[in-house]
Design a protein around this motif. Sequence first.
Motif, PDB file in Angstrom:
ATOM      1  N   LYS A 115       0.843  -1.193   0.000  1.00 43.67           N
ATOM      2  CA  LYS A 115       0.000   0.000   0.000  1.00 43.67           C
ATOM      3  C   LYS A 115       0.880   1.245   0.000  1.00 43.67           C
ATOM      4  CE  LYS A 115      -4.041   2.002   2.114  1.00 43.67           C
ATOM      5  NZ  LYS A 115      -5.065   1.872   3.138  1.00 43.67           N
ATOM      6  N   ILE A 116       0.489   2.235  -0.815  1.00 48.13           N
ATOM      7  CA  ILE A 116       1.248   3.479  -0.953  1.00 48.13           C
ATOM      8  C   ILE A 116       0.693   4.506   0.032  1.00 48.13           C
ATOM      9  CG2 ILE A 116       1.932   5.327  -2.528  1.00 48.13           C
ATOM     10  CD1 ILE A 116       3.064   2.615  -3.313  1.00 48.13           C
ATOM     11  N   TRP A 117       1.602   5.169   0.753  1.00 44.54           N
ATOM     12  CA  TRP A 117       1.238   6.171   1.748  1.00 44.54           C
ATOM     13  C   TRP A 117       1.914   7.497   1.429  1.00 44.54           C
ATOM     14  CZ3 TRP A 117      -2.274   5.055   5.448  1.00 44.54           C
ATOM     15  CH2 TRP A 117      -2.540   3.711   5.685  1.00 44.54           C
ATOM     16  N   THR A 118       1.225   8.595   1.724  1.00 39.88           N
ATOM     17  CA  THR A 118       1.820   9.918   1.646  1.00 39.88           C
ATOM     18  C   THR A 118       2.594  10.129   2.937  1.00 39.88           C
ATOM     19  OG1 THR A 118      -0.044  10.709   0.343  1.00 39.88           O
ATOM     20  CG2 THR A 118       1.340  12.375   1.378  1.00 39.88           C
ATOM     21  N   ILE A 119       3.866  10.533   2.793  1.00 40.54           N
ATOM     22  CA  ILE A 119       4.703  10.689   3.981  1.00 40.54           C
ATOM     23  C   ILE A 119       5.308  12.084   4.047  1.00 40.54           C
ATOM     24  CG2 ILE A 119       5.275   8.244   4.150  1.00 40.54           C
ATOM     25  CD1 ILE A 119       8.032   8.954   2.913  1.00 40.54           C
ATOM     26  N   GLU A 120       5.719  12.454   5.250  1.00 43.39           N
ATOM     27  CA  GLU A 120       6.406  13.709   5.487  1.00 43.39           C
ATOM     28  C   GLU A 120       7.397  13.458   6.625  1.00 43.39           C
ATOM     29  OE1 GLU A 120       5.253  18.105   7.241  1.00 43.39           O
ATOM     30  OE2 GLU A 120       3.722  16.968   6.164  1.00 43.39           O
ATOM     31  N   HIS A 121       8.626  13.938   6.473  1.00 44.00           N
ATOM     32  CA  HIS A 121       9.609  13.739   7.533  1.00 44.00           C
ATOM     33  C   HIS A 121       9.202  14.572   8.740  1.00 44.00           C
ATOM     34  CE1 HIS A 121      13.336  13.325   9.736  1.00 44.00           C
ATOM     35  NE2 HIS A 121      13.632  12.320   8.913  1.00 44.00           N
ATOM     36  N   ALA A 122       9.238  13.973   9.919  1.00 47.82           N
ATOM     37  CA  ALA A 122       8.757  14.616  11.147  1.00 47.82           C
ATOM     38  C   ALA A 122       9.547  15.874  11.501  1.00 47.82           C
ATOM     39  CB  ALA A 122       8.796  13.631  12.301  1.00 47.82           C
ATOM     40  N   SER A 138       0.959  10.440  12.823  1.00 54.31           N
ATOM     41  CA  SER A 138       0.157  10.741  11.641  1.00 54.31           C
ATOM     42  C   SER A 138      -0.223  12.213  11.675  1.00 54.31           C
ATOM     43  CB  SER A 138      -1.087   9.871  11.589  1.00 54.31           C
ATOM     44  OG  SER A 138      -1.919  10.139  12.682  1.00 54.31           O
ATOM     45  N   LYS A 139      -0.479  12.735  10.480  1.00 52.35           N
ATOM     46  CA  LYS A 139      -0.893  14.131  10.318  1.00 52.35           C
ATOM     47  C   LYS A 139      -1.983  14.112   9.242  1.00 52.35           C
ATOM     48  CE  LYS A 139       1.010  18.548   8.803  1.00 52.35           C
ATOM     49  NZ  LYS A 139       2.261  19.198   8.331  1.00 52.35           N
ATOM     50  N   GLY A 140      -3.233  14.071   9.684  1.00 48.15           N
ATOM     51  CA  GLY A 140      -4.338  13.896   8.736  1.00 48.15           C
ATOM     52  C   GLY A 140      -4.267  12.499   8.154  1.00 48.15           C
ATOM     53  N   VAL A 141      -4.177  12.422   6.818  1.00 51.17           N
ATOM     54  CA  VAL A 141      -4.034  11.125   6.169  1.00 51.17           C
ATOM     55  C   VAL A 141      -2.590  10.834   5.785  1.00 51.17           C
ATOM     56  CG1 VAL A 141      -6.411  11.021   5.350  1.00 51.17           C
ATOM     57  CG2 VAL A 141      -4.670  12.086   3.923  1.00 51.17           C
ATOM     58  N   SER A 142      -1.679  11.717   6.154  1.00 52.10           N
ATOM     59  CA  SER A 142      -0.248  11.518   5.885  1.00 52.10           C
ATOM     60  C   SER A 142       0.433  10.917   7.097  1.00 52.10           C
ATOM     61  CB  SER A 142       0.432  12.859   5.555  1.00 52.10           C
ATOM     62  OG  SER A 142      -0.109  13.410   4.384  1.00 52.10           O
ATOM     63  N   LEU A 143       1.538  10.237   6.820  1.00 48.78           N
ATOM     64  CA  LEU A 143       2.341   9.657   7.896  1.00 48.78           C
ATOM     65  C   LEU A 143       3.568  10.517   8.148  1.00 48.78           C
ATOM     66  CD1 LEU A 143       2.289   5.917   6.745  1.00 48.78           C
ATOM     67  CD2 LEU A 143       0.727   7.052   8.328  1.00 48.78           C
ATOM     68  N   LEU A 144       3.883  10.755   9.394  1.00 48.93           N
ATOM     69  CA  LEU A 144       5.123  11.441   9.768  1.00 48.93           C
ATOM     70  C   LEU A 144       6.165  10.367  10.026  1.00 48.93           C
ATOM     71  CD1 LEU A 144       3.756  14.198  12.169  1.00 48.93           C
ATOM     72  CD2 LEU A 144       4.365  14.414   9.768  1.00 48.93           C
ATOM     73  N   VAL A 145       7.315  10.490   9.355  1.00 49.92           N
ATOM     74  CA  VAL A 145       8.328   9.440   9.435  1.00 49.92           C
ATOM     75  C   VAL A 145       9.663  10.010   9.897  1.00 49.92           C
ATOM     76  CG1 VAL A 145       7.245   8.066   7.632  1.00 49.92           C
ATOM     77  CG2 VAL A 145       8.975   9.732   7.000  1.00 49.92           C
ATOM     78  N   GLU A 146      10.529   9.122  10.343  1.00 51.94           N
ATOM     79  CA  GLU A 146      11.910   9.465  10.689  1.00 51.94           C
ATOM     80  C   GLU A 146      12.821   8.412  10.089  1.00 51.94           C
ATOM     81  OE1 GLU A 146      12.352   9.974  14.906  1.00 51.94           O
ATOM     82  OE2 GLU A 146      11.442  11.940  14.813  1.00 51.94           O
TER      83      GLU A 146
END
Length: 146
Positions: A115-122, A138-146
């Motif tokens: 599954k493809i996810w929208t991500i953003e670096h934390a 998570s931030k809305g439907v996006s995932l915060l990643v490190e």
Amino acid sequence: MLMPETYWLLWSVALALLGLSALIGEFSLLPWLALSVASAGVSAFLGGSTDSQLFWFSIVLVLSVVASRMLFRQGNDGRSSITETVEDMIGVSLKVDKIDKKNDSCGEASSSTGKIWTIEHARGESLKDQQSVTCVASKGVSLLVE
């Protein structure tokens, strides 16, 4: 005019349910319902009473739904492989597939199930292609990643 035997009616209903399942793409309950109706048809074919048909319908429905959830919904890590929500992804490793051209701290990543996810670096750091990242929030439907 003679009515068809009960088992023919039950098997016809089972086939109709399978056809409906294939037509609308619903595979979580309708196929198991069809299997249960077909088992009631087998009971009728073997001369079983209405009570035995209901018994086999109920037993096969419950067992097939439980078995399907154990067999088809478990991924390699014990998480759900068919349905993933944003909350399910916290703590899960992802692989960066695409980086946003305007903002290199954002992009898309895929989970182990594909599954493809929208991500953003934390912390707003740059992402690298094919980098392994871990979802921390998570931030809305996006995932915060490190």
